[in-house]
Design a protein around this motif. Structure first.
Motif, PDB file in Angstrom:
ATOM      1  N   LEU A 224      57.623 -36.670  81.333  1.00 57.73           N
ATOM      2  CA  LEU A 224      56.515 -36.418  80.411  1.00 57.73           C
ATOM      3  C   LEU A 224      56.676 -35.171  79.551  1.00 57.73           C
ATOM      4  CD1 LEU A 224      52.788 -37.067  80.879  1.00 57.73           C
ATOM      5  CD2 LEU A 224      53.484 -34.794  80.183  1.00 57.73           C
ATOM      6  N   PRO A 225      57.054 -34.014  80.084  1.00 51.34           N
ATOM      7  CA  PRO A 225      57.061 -32.814  79.241  1.00 51.34           C
ATOM      8  C   PRO A 225      57.953 -32.941  78.005  1.00 51.34           C
ATOM      9  CG  PRO A 225      57.197 -32.201  81.538  1.00 51.34           C
ATOM     10  CD  PRO A 225      57.366 -33.688  81.487  1.00 51.34           C
ATOM     11  N   ALA A 232      52.265 -32.745  71.503  1.00 53.72           N
ATOM     12  CA  ALA A 232      51.400 -31.680  72.017  1.00 53.72           C
ATOM     13  C   ALA A 232      52.210 -30.897  73.033  1.00 53.72           C
ATOM     14  CB  ALA A 232      50.139 -32.252  72.656  1.00 53.72           C
ATOM     15  N   TYR A 233      52.116 -29.597  72.985  1.00 53.78           N
ATOM     16  CA  TYR A 233      52.894 -28.786  73.926  1.00 53.78           C
ATOM     17  C   TYR A 233      52.573 -29.180  75.361  1.00 53.78           C
ATOM     18  CZ  TYR A 233      54.770 -24.998  76.654  1.00 53.78           C
ATOM     19  OH  TYR A 233      55.479 -24.296  77.598  1.00 53.78           O
ATOM     20  N   SER A 234      53.621 -29.328  76.163  1.00 60.06           N
ATOM     21  CA  SER A 234      53.449 -29.621  77.590  1.00 60.06           C
ATOM     22  C   SER A 234      54.190 -28.582  78.408  1.00 60.06           C
ATOM     23  CB  SER A 234      53.993 -31.021  77.924  1.00 60.06           C
ATOM     24  OG  SER A 234      54.017 -31.220  79.321  1.00 60.06           O
ATOM     25  N   GLY A 235      53.467 -27.934  79.299  1.00 58.38           N
ATOM     26  CA  GLY A 235      54.085 -26.932  80.154  1.00 58.38           C
ATOM     27  C   GLY A 235      54.697 -27.499  81.411  1.00 58.38           C
ATOM     28  N   GLY A 236      54.588 -28.809  81.604  1.00 58.29           N
ATOM     29  CA  GLY A 236      55.183 -29.409  82.792  1.00 58.29           C
ATOM     30  C   GLY A 236      54.355 -30.569  83.294  1.00 58.29           C
ATOM     31  N   TRP A 263      47.568 -34.979  72.612  1.00 55.32           N
ATOM     32  CA  TRP A 263      47.958 -35.459  73.944  1.00 55.32           C
ATOM     33  C   TRP A 263      47.809 -36.980  74.036  1.00 55.32           C
ATOM     34  CZ3 TRP A 263      50.241 -32.361  77.499  1.00 55.32           C
ATOM     35  CH2 TRP A 263      50.455 -32.899  78.764  1.00 55.32           C
ATOM     36  N   ARG A 264      46.710 -37.483  73.498  1.00 55.40           N
ATOM     37  CA  ARG A 264      46.506 -38.937  73.517  1.00 55.40           C
ATOM     38  C   ARG A 264      47.594 -39.638  72.694  1.00 55.40           C
ATOM     39  NH1 ARG A 264      41.057 -42.427  71.716  1.00 55.40           N
ATOM     40  NH2 ARG A 264      41.775 -44.402  72.651  1.00 55.40           N
ATOM     41  N   GLY A 336      55.508 -30.514  65.642  1.00 57.89           N
ATOM     42  CA  GLY A 336      56.651 -29.621  65.510  1.00 57.89           C
ATOM     43  C   GLY A 336      57.701 -29.841  66.587  1.00 57.89           C
ATOM     44  N   ASP A 337      58.436 -28.777  66.885  1.00 60.11           N
ATOM     45  CA  ASP A 337      59.533 -28.880  67.855  1.00 60.11           C
ATOM     46  C   ASP A 337      59.218 -28.040  69.098  1.00 60.11           C
ATOM     47  OD1 ASP A 337      59.823 -26.381  66.719  1.00 60.11           O
ATOM     48  OD2 ASP A 337      62.010 -26.473  66.619  1.00 60.11           O
ATOM     49  N   ASN A 338      58.060 -28.299  69.681  1.00 56.46           N
ATOM     50  CA  ASN A 338      57.676 -27.586  70.896  1.00 56.46           C
ATOM     51  C   ASN A 338      58.715 -27.801  71.993  1.00 56.46           C
ATOM     52  OD1 ASN A 338      55.020 -26.758  69.968  1.00 56.46           O
ATOM     53  ND2 ASN A 338      54.427 -28.899  70.184  1.00 56.46           N
TER      54      ASN A 338
END
Length: 544
Positions: A224-225, A232-236, A263-264, A336-338
């Motif tokens: 997922l991350p 959407a930025y994902s921290g984990g 996120w959706r 973007g390129d998170n």
């Protein structure tokens, strides 16, 4: 680009366990003789700590008999056994853990300390540990992470300035398959979809069978991350609630990402990959062993891409197939390129001394730890015997970070030698940037010996991507009653979110149904989302 400072990521333990430990303790805990020290530690199945060369070295150097209560390197069972050990009341003199397996959270050590189960270390360090003191002086951030706000040192955390570890959500793609099909690495979510479709339908392994798995992962190597970050930025993806993986920053505002439209959108994209059969059915449920059965399939290479910090976390390195996999830089999408980035670990401790240890044993234990902070102790402890497992630099040796002086190089031990000679990750207490960067590594990255340089170079594109939305939870401190409150909310909410995300992707929940999405938002609120973000916002406001 942010300053690259890292410490290990850790498990957040349930505070109730600490309370159980106190209930199980006697007022006057029994102790073993001063010449015998008992340690709780992880152990590999075929490398007993009792017979370990470094164990024998420590015993001889410090005139002590080390006796181990061991656990596995499998995180879940290891954490459970640690908790049972404490709750039983019959716990050892000290715990010496590995952060990526299990360790004590800040909340746990504060509770255990207030209950008298563990002892403060600051005076012991000041009187008997000049090398630990020097490490704190060299890296002030390490000292800040170790001591609480009242100046108490309840335990020692590990400091591991590991460049590639800070970017653990990488995508590793089979370059041989790309070459066979005349494709290049994808740069966007849609390009990734095209590549995965080709992996599924065009027989890239050439065995005439439709056995290819385009993309796979595991609970410990979540997909997922990486896939979410363009949206959407994902921290984990944390199934245990150990870290606030679902939080991010919007400027200075702490945001719960699963409440956002991005996120959706990301879940919808991943759901489409799942529906098209491009994601392994076991990606959200299988453990590392089941994952390895697929990545190490003896009949043919069947996995096109995997997620994880490094190939070694996905597959065996022995047969060379790992060299087919190259890291794909972060994808660029609507947001973007998170890239998932963790510049540090939570405030925690992997070494503590309990009230079972007499004053003499407390001093001996801190002297042993102080030795592990020395150059010699670190190398012998982490790698093994000099001349067999590692060697000092020679003329022409090139360090991993060429701005650093060369310090040491690891060796491939002759057959039958160099086995069970070190404690490995148990001794990584002060691997600062100088130590990590000073390791001598061959310049050929397509060799087992050049593996560390391969990881270093593979991480460079990730370090250039956008980490501005990463919430640096490792920099904040929440203590007291609020810490216990936060621990409960975080564990429940993050565990729920990891499950719900997987349910949206696998179709148990309908990501396209507005009513299902609203129900999800209502459930998030029911788990205390507002309270969760407010506590972290206050803590962040104090340090930002």
């Amino acid at each position: 680009m942010r300053r690259r400072l890292s410490a290990p990521t850790a498990a957040l333990a349930v505070i109730a366990v600490a309370a159980s430990a106190l209930a199980a303790c006697s007022d006057e805990p029994e102790t073993s003789p001063d010449g015998v020290i008992t340690l709780f530690a992880p152990q590999w199945p075929d490398q007993p700590l009792d017979d370990n060369a470094f164990t024998k070295h420590i015993e001889a150097k410090f005139d002590v008999d080390l006796q181990f209560e061991t656990t596995t390197y499998d995180a879940g069972p290891a954490a459970e056994k640690r908790q049972i050990s404490l709750a039983s009341g019959d716990y050892p003199d000290a715990y010496m853990l590995v952060p990526w397996v299990t360790q004590f959270s800040r909340d746990e050590i504060e509770t255990l300390g207030s209950q008298g189960v563990i002892v403060p270390l600051q005076d012991l360090v000041a009187e008997h540990a000049p090398n630990i003191t020097a490490a704190f002086e060299k890296v002030p951030e390490y000292e800040q992470r170790a001591y609480n706000s009242e100046g108490v040192l309840w335990g020692l955390p590990q400091w591991n300035d590991c460049f590639h570890c800070q970017y653990s959500s990488k995508l590793w793609m089979n370059q041989a398959w790309l070459d066979t099909l005349g494709l290049v690495q994808p740069t966007t979510p849609e390009e990734l979809r095209t590549v995965l479709e080709a992996f599924k339908t065009q027989d890239p392994n050439g065995n005439g069978q439709a056995d290819e798995i385009p993309l796979s992962g595991a609970v410990g190597n979540p997909i997922l991350p990486y896939l979410m970050s363009p949206f959407a930025y994902s921290g984990g993806f944390d199934t245990t609630g150990a870290t606030p993986a679902s939080l991010a920053l919007d400027g200075d505002q702490v945001v719960l990402q699963p409440t956002t439209d991005g996120w959706r959108e990301g879940l919808t994209y991943i759901r489409e990959l799942w529906e098209d059969g491009l994601v392994d059915d076991g990606a959200f449920t299988q453990n590392g062993e089941a994952f390895g059965v697929k990545t190490d399939n003896p009949d043919a290479v069947i996995v096109g891409a995997t997620t994880g910090q490094q190939p070694a976390s996905n597959m065996d390195l022995e047969d060379g197939r790992n060299f087919q996999y190259q890291a794909v830089p972060p994808l660029t999408g609507p947001d973007g390129d998170n890239v998932s980035w963790a510049g540090g670990g939570p405030l925690s401790a992997s070494f503590v001394i309990t009230n079972r240890a007499s004053e003499a044993k407390q001093q001996k234990l801190i002297e042993i730890m102080d030795y592990i902070y020395t150059y010699e102790g670190h190398l012998l402890g982490e790698f093994g015997e000099e001349g067999v497992n590692w060697a000092r630099p020679e003329a022409g040796d090139v360090p991993l970070d060429e701005t650093m002086p060369p310090l040491f190089k690891t060796l491939t031990a002759p057959e039958g030698q160099g086995v069970n000679t070190a404690w490995g990750a148990m001794t990584q207490y002060f691997s600062d940037a100088e130590f990590r960067g000073g390791q001598i590594v061959p310049t050929d990255v397509n060799t087992r010996e050049g593996y560390e340089r391969r990881l270093f170079e593979a991480t460079l594109p990730y370090s250039e991507a956008d980490t501005s939305k990463a919430f640096p939870y490792w920099e904040v401190s929440v203590t007291g009653d609020q810490a216990q409150e936060l621990s409960t909310v975080q564990t429940n909410l993050e565990t729920f979110l990891s499950q719900a995300n997987a349910e949206f992707i696998t179709g148990i929940r309908d990501i396209r149904d507005d009513a299902a999405w609203q129900s999800f938002q209502d459930e998030i609120n029911g788990f205390g989302a507002e309270q969760y973000t407010a506590i972290y916002q206050t803590a962040w406001d104090e340090v930002k």
